[in-house]
Design an enzyme around this catalytic site. Structure first.
Site, PDB file in Angstrom:
ATOM      1  CG  HIS A 110       5.595  -3.805   4.912  1.00  0.00           C
ATOM      2  ND1 HIS A 110       4.261  -3.889   5.230  1.00  0.00           N
ATOM      3  CD2 HIS A 110       5.936  -2.495   5.057  1.00  0.00           C
ATOM      4  CE1 HIS A 110       3.811  -2.686   5.544  1.00  0.00           C
ATOM      5  NE2 HIS A 110       4.813  -1.830   5.448  1.00  0.00           N
TER       6      HIS A 110
ATOM      7  CD  GLU B  30       5.050  -3.909   8.725  1.00  0.00           C
ATOM      8  OE1 GLU B  30       6.131  -3.331   8.514  1.00  0.00           O
ATOM      9  OE2 GLU B  30       3.963  -3.300   8.800  1.00  0.00           O
TER      10      GLU B  30
END
Length: 283
Positions: free
Chosen positions: A153, A258
């Site tokens: 992330h 991500e």
């Protein structure tokens, strides 16, 4: 150069002046300094005491992405994005410490007993003069199938998100737009700009490389292998102002690119290994 550790974090230093700090809580990269600049965004309101997931850097999302699925029951009982980002990892070894780069391997603890699956999860972080590489290794150590999702992330720091340009998303790639209640659409191959809230999962991206022009003479290339999908997220003020641990106007200073395996669940047979890597290069 070298690797240093204290009770909370591991720091890698390269002879070029680049450095990276990894919190053992969640194996979360919380700083990457390169060229005299901080390349990762971490909210000043983020908890760094292990009480909740870190808001920024590179959290490790595993074994699910997003809200838990309705089944199987052990997955349905999980919290959003799973538990890896809230576990206390350990430094397993220094993989490399030489002019070419500095690299360490971290190991996740055993999964919660109630999860009912046995696997080995490790994470290799490598720093060079202009790049940061993060590799996720999963080995199914059970005598039954193991399914999971995984994602890195990344909160990439930018001076002004309204001025960035994102390229590398192939024409025709399908994406799920979470802002539009999960609507599936096809990308037209154009340059993506952040002029509204964005939360999209681009599925099976053939290029496996997303570039960010930060509008100020720099940017990033995010290459990935093993991961097949890529989520792009920025909440803008509409949602960002409602995130409790997001600093005021923080959403203006990052974009999340991500890489992950999140459209579907990855399946591993007993003894099988999954390896996925991303390489972030400063442009």
């Amino acid at each position: 150069m070298g690797v240093t550790q204290n009770e909370k974090s591991v720091t890698l230093n390269h002879e070029s002046g680049s450095s990276v700090e990894i919190q053992l809580y969640g194996a979360t990269v919380v700083s990457w300094k390169q060229g005299g600049k901080e390349r990762m965004f971490v909210s000043s309101k983020s908890a760094l005491d292990g009480s909740k997931p870190i808001r920024g850097g590179i959290p490790v999302v595993f074994p699910i992405f997003g809200p838990p699925p309705s089944s199987p029951p052990e997955y349905a009982a999980l919290k959003q994005h799973g538990f890896a980002r809230q576990q206390n990892w350990t430094l397993e070894s220094t993989v490399m410490d030489r002019p070419e780069g500095v690299s360490v391997r971290l190991r996740a603890p055993a999964p919660p007993s109630e999860f009912g699956h046995n696997y080995k999860l490790s994470y290799v972080v490598t720093l060079t003069a202009h790049q940061l590489s993060t590799d996720l290794h999963v080995v199914n150590e059970d005598n039954k199938e193991f399914i999971f999702q995984a994602l890195l992330h990344n909160y990439l720091a930018v001076p002004d998100v309204s001025k960035i340009k994102i390229t590398g998303l192939d024409k025709g790639v399908q994406y799920r737009d979470k802002i539009l209640d999960g609507k599936i659409d096809q990308w037209d191959g154009s340059t993506l700009v952040v002029d509204r809230p964005i939360d999209r999962v681009y599925q099976k991206v053939p290029s496996q490389e997303i570039k960010v022009d930060d509008g100020a003479g720099s940017g990033f290339a995010v290459r990935f292998k093993g991961f097949v999908d890529c989520t792009i997220w920025n909440p803008q003020e509409e949602t960002g102002s409602k995130i409790a641990d997001m600093e005021d106007k923080g959403w203006e200073r990052y974009v999340c690119i991500e890489p992950g395996y999140v459209k579907d669940f990855k399946s591993l047979a007993p003894g099988e290994e999954f390896l996925a890597q991303q390489v972030i290069t400063v442009l």
